[in-house]
Every structure is written in structure tokens, then in C-alpha cells.
Enzyme design. Structure first.
Site, short mmCIF file in Angstrom:
data_model
loop_
_atom_site.label_atom_id
_atom_site.label_comp_id
_atom_site.label_asym_id
_atom_site.label_seq_id
_atom_site.Cartn_x
_atom_site.Cartn_y
_atom_site.Cartn_z
N SER A 286 0.85 -1.18 0.00
CA SER A 286 0.00 0.00 0.00
C SER A 286 0.89 1.23 0.00
O SER A 286 1.97 1.23 0.60
CB SER A 286 -0.90 0.00 1.24
OG SER A 286 -1.48 1.28 1.45
N ARG A 326 -21.40 -6.54 -46.22
CA ARG A 326 -20.25 -6.01 -45.48
C ARG A 326 -20.80 -4.89 -44.61
O ARG A 326 -21.32 -3.92 -45.12
CB ARG A 326 -19.18 -5.47 -46.44
CG ARG A 326 -17.90 -5.01 -45.76
CD ARG A 326 -17.07 -6.19 -45.24
NE ARG A 326 -16.79 -7.18 -46.26
CZ ARG A 326 -15.85 -7.05 -47.20
NH1 ARG A 326 -15.11 -5.96 -47.26
NH2 ARG A 326 -15.66 -7.99 -48.09
#
Length: 479
Positions: A286, A326
Site C-alpha cells: 500500500s 459487409r
């Protein structure tokens, strides 16, 4: 120092090993492999000049291409194949010293989607192969835990509360089952080559092969074989099941990772401390609290599990909106989602393997937590065994014992439950020894050992020791 995305805000995937399998250079390499393999297929079929494939293969060296420039130029045509193809043709022309016309072998009768879809399937195939190496390491570790702790008592929890006596070996076996089942499904997926030409009709391929002994279909099958992909019976330009199935397989595997991480995040809490992540210098620190030892491997794995469902959903959203022959944007939205799923699975798999292979197990803490509820955990079994001894209202009498016990402070409940139970059931119907045996948590594990055995037997290949014969992310530098 060049600009680039190094995964600063995505620590679960911030690994050179992950980048090598899913990064921009890996995509470029896959596209070039498709083009080079196609040139080889055309030459083998006698459709392009002899020697073309060698020239294209030499030109298709990924290190010769500027990924950043290609990415920027891809905006012009909407996909990276177009600028990369331009560069490839330039290199082929410069390398064709004998003037054989090797350029004729580049991209002939293909379209961008053929190449990019096939390249992404190839990229996925390579990533999944590496992924399964680490998965095998994880499942082997979990199988070992399941066998070693088949008799290690712990408490089973339901809706966050103590429920029944349990065995840690069975918990490990259930983790194993989740990962092995998902990995089996992922490994069984067919990743197909794409072919179809400009509109999915193979018109240019038909013209190319006219009068030869080949057809567009035989060429496509040869390409699949060369790339190690599955053959496709027909073009799948707008039928995206191959993509969504892959996405679902990856998401399911990451789900199984997330289940383990969620359990570990609870079980490693200081007030629970039944399990602990492997210790390593500098891990879990930490910035403000020097005493903390954060379960960072589980945190990173869980972060992947929280992201994966949305990415899989994006693939389905794209598949559902693939309009025309497409699509206008749906196809493009697949690419980052699929690549990120692959990266998350790879990153999380490496972390999970390290976690499970070094998992610290604390049986004493498991027993301590089990004893917090004491004989109350056996109330279901007690009711089944004792109620018939007490007549028609036996169940009500035993429920009254539980209700009265729960009014007492937690520290007193075990003693009071045993006392009230003894007072409720006559000794001539249930002796002290029989009552003691009935209140032994080890006596109420049901078929835990057989379930454990059956799970491991169902996936024998995943329970065996990992052979490590592929790319593994275990131990790869992170960040």
C-alpha cells in the site's frame, strides 16, 4: 521514448507476454502470415509465378513494418489491412530482384475482410494455445489441492452465512470443475479461415482458378491447413458465430477465474484467513499503510472478470447488426472487443496459475471458523435423524430448540444447543455417544469425497501435471 499504450491503467494485461500475443505487432504478424500463406497456396496451385511465395515470405517480416504509421493510415480505408498491404506490395517489388512478378501473389482474389478475419482467428489460435498452458498449470494445482484436502474440514456458506460442514478439497474441486469445463469448451472451438472475396461470392476466385485443377474452395482449404485453422464450408462474412462463440468461450473461462478470485478475496480477509495468496517481495503493498498485504492477484483476476461480460456482449451486439454483405461499423467494433478479451484471459490466467500453485492453506483457521457455529451447523442432519424419535411433532420440537438457541449470545450458542437437544431427546432413544457422533461435523459431509473424485475423473487431462510445452505467462514480467 516513443508514445504508446503500455497498459498503465490495465495492470491485469500489462505483460510483455500478453502484448506479444495480442498487441499491434501480433496483429501485423498474423495479417502478414495470412498473405504469405496465401501466396504459398497460389504458387502450389500453379496460379502465380514459381518463386513468388519465397519473395512474399521474405517481405512479410513483421519487424519491417511501422505499426504506428499503419494504425494512423488505417483511418483512410477503415481497416489496417489496406495500408499494410500497400507496404507489403512495395517490399515485394523491391525484393523481386529476378523480376518474376511475385507481386501477382499478393492478395490476389482476396478482400480485406478475408485477411483480417483469418488473421484474427490466427491470432486467437495462438493466444488460446498459450492460454491453455497456464490453465493446465492452474487445474493441476487445483486437482492437487482437492486431493490433499479431501478431508480438511471447513464451513460451507450460503447467502454469506454459515450453512453446513464442508471440505476444502471439495471447494478446490469445484474451482477445478469450473476452469476445466470452460477450458474444454474453449479448446474444442473451431477457428475457421475466412474466404469469399469482395462480396462473398468468390467471383474473383472463380475467375482466378478457371481452367486450373483448383477451385476457390480447394484454395481456401489449403490456406486453412497452412495456417492451422479450421476449413470453412462457405464464407462467413456476415455470420459471426465463430466470433461470438470464441468470445463466449473466453468470457466463460474468465468467469471461472472470477469465481475463484471472489472466494479468495473473502477467505483471505484477516478476520477469516482460511487462505492466503503466495508471498512475493513488493506485492500487495500500500502507498500509505505499510502493514497491508493486499491480495493483489485476486484483485487483478476479479478486475478481468468484471470486464469480460461487456466485451462478449459487444461481440453479440455486432453480430446482430451485421447488415448487408459487409457491415458499416459492426465489423469494426468486433476487433478491439475480441482482442481485449484475449488479453484479459491471458493476463488473468497467468496470475491465477501463480496464485493457485502457491496458495497458502490454513486448516486451523478453517476449523476455528467452522466451530463458530458449532453443532448448529448439524441441525439439518439432526432433524433428519432425531425427529422420527420424537413423534409427530418432532420437527417442531427441534425447531424450538434452534429458535431458543439463537436467542443466546453467539459465544454461548454451541453449549446451549447441545444442552437443549439433550434435554429434548430422551437418552433411551439417543445415547450420549450417539448424540456426540451426530454432532461431529465430519459425519455430515454427505458425498463430498465422491463428488470430489467424480469431478477430477471427469476431466483427467486437466488433472494431470502440466507439461509446460507451450508459451506460458507464468513468471512473465508484469508491467
Amino acid at each position: 521514448m516513443t508514445n504508446g499504450d503500455f497498459g498503465l491503467l490495465s495492470p491485469v494485461t500489462a505483460s510483455p507476454a500478453v502484448a506479444s500475443l495480442t498487441g499491434d505487432r501480433a496483429v501485423i504478424a498474423a495479417i502478414l502470415d495470412v498473405e504469405a500463406s496465401w501466396a504459398a497456396v497460389l504458387e502450389e496451385a500453379g496460379l502465380v509465378p514459381a518463386g513468388s511465395a519465397a519473395v512474399v515470405a521474405e517481405a512479410a517480416d513483421p519487424s519491417s513494418y511501422d505499426a504506428a504509421a499503419i494504425a494512423e493510415r488505417a483511418q483512410g480505408g477503415g481497416n489496417p489491412v489496406i495500408p499494410l498491404l500497400s507496404d507489403l506490395r512495395t517490399r515485394v517489388k523491391s525484393l523481386d530482384a529476378d523480376g518474376i512478378g511475385a507481386g501477382k501473389a499478393v492478395h490476389t482474389s482476396l478482400t480485406s475482410q478475408d485477411v483480417l478475419d483469418s488473421a484474427l482467428m490466427l491470432l486467437a489460435s495462438r493466444a488460446v494455445s498459450a492460454l491453455l498452458v497456464d490453465v493446465k498449470g492452474t487445474t493441476t494445482a487445483l486437482a492437487t489441492l482437492a486431493e490433499q484436502h479431501a478431508d480438511t474440514l471447513c464451513v460451507g456458506r450460503s447467502l454469506t452465512q454459515h450453512a453446513l460442514p464442508y471440505a476444502f478439497g471439495l471447494k478446490a474441486a469445484q474451482w477445478f470443475q469450473g476452469v476445466a469445463a470452460a477450458a474444454s469448451r474453449l479448446a474444442s472451438l473451431a477457428l475457421p479461415v475466412q474466404f469469399g472475396g469482395a462480396g462473398g461470392t468468390l467471383a474473383s476466385g472463380t475467375k482466378l482458378t478457371a481452367g486450373s485443377g483448383s477451385t476457390p474452395f480447394t484454395l481456401a482449404d489449403s490456406l486453412a491447413s497452412t495456417l492451422g485453422l479450421a476449413p470453412a464450408p462457405a464464407p462467413w462474412h456476415t455470420n459471426r458465430l465463430s466470433v461470438t462463440a470464441l468470445g463466449d468461450g473466453l468470457a466463460a473461462l474468465i468467469d471461472s477465474f472470477g469465481k475463484i478470485a471472489a472466494d479468495l478475496l473473502f477467505l483471505s480477509r484477516p478476520e477469516v484467513v482460511e487462505l492466503g495468496e503466495p508471498l512475493a517481495a513488493g506485492r500487495g503493498v500500500s502507498s500509505a499503510m505499510p502493514q497491508k498485504q493486499n491480495p493483489v492477484l485476486s484483485v487483478l483476476i476479479r478486475s478481468a472478470a468484471l470486464q469480460a461480460p461487456g466485451l462478449a456482449s459487444q461481440l453479440h451486439l455486432a453480430a446482430a447488426t451485421f447488415n448487408d454483405e459487409r457491415p458499416d461499423g459492426a465489423w469494426h467494433s468486433e476487433w478491439p472487443a475480441l482482442r481485449q478479451l484475449l488479453a484479459l484471459a491471458l493476463g488473468a490466467a497467468g496470475h491465477l496459475r501463480e496464485l493457485t500453485e502457491g496458495l497458502r492453506v490454513f486448516p486451523e483457521a478453517m476449523r476455528r471458523n467452522l466451530e463458530l457455529s458449532g453443532p448448529l451447523l448439524l441441525s439439518e442432519g439432526v432433524a433428519a435423524a432425531v425427529a422420527p424419535l420424537l413423534g409427530e411433532d418432532g420437527k417442531q420440537k427441534l425447531q424450538a430448540v434452534v429458535d431458543e438457541t439463537l436467542k443466546a449470545p453467539a459465544a454461548e450458542q454451541s453449549r446451549i444447543y447441545t444442552k437443549l437437544l439433550r434435554e429434548t431427546v430422551p437418552a433411551d432413544k439417543l445415547s450420549d455417544a450417539e448424540l456426540e457422533a451426530l454432532l461431529d461435523p465430519a459425519s455430515y459431509l454427505g458425498e463430498a469425497q465422491e463428488i470430489n473424485r467424480r469431478i477430477l475423473a471427469a476431466y483427467p487431462d486437466f488433472a494431470k501435471a502440466a507439461d509446460n510445452t507451450g508459451t506460458s505467462l507464468k513468471g512473465a514480467p508484469r508491467g
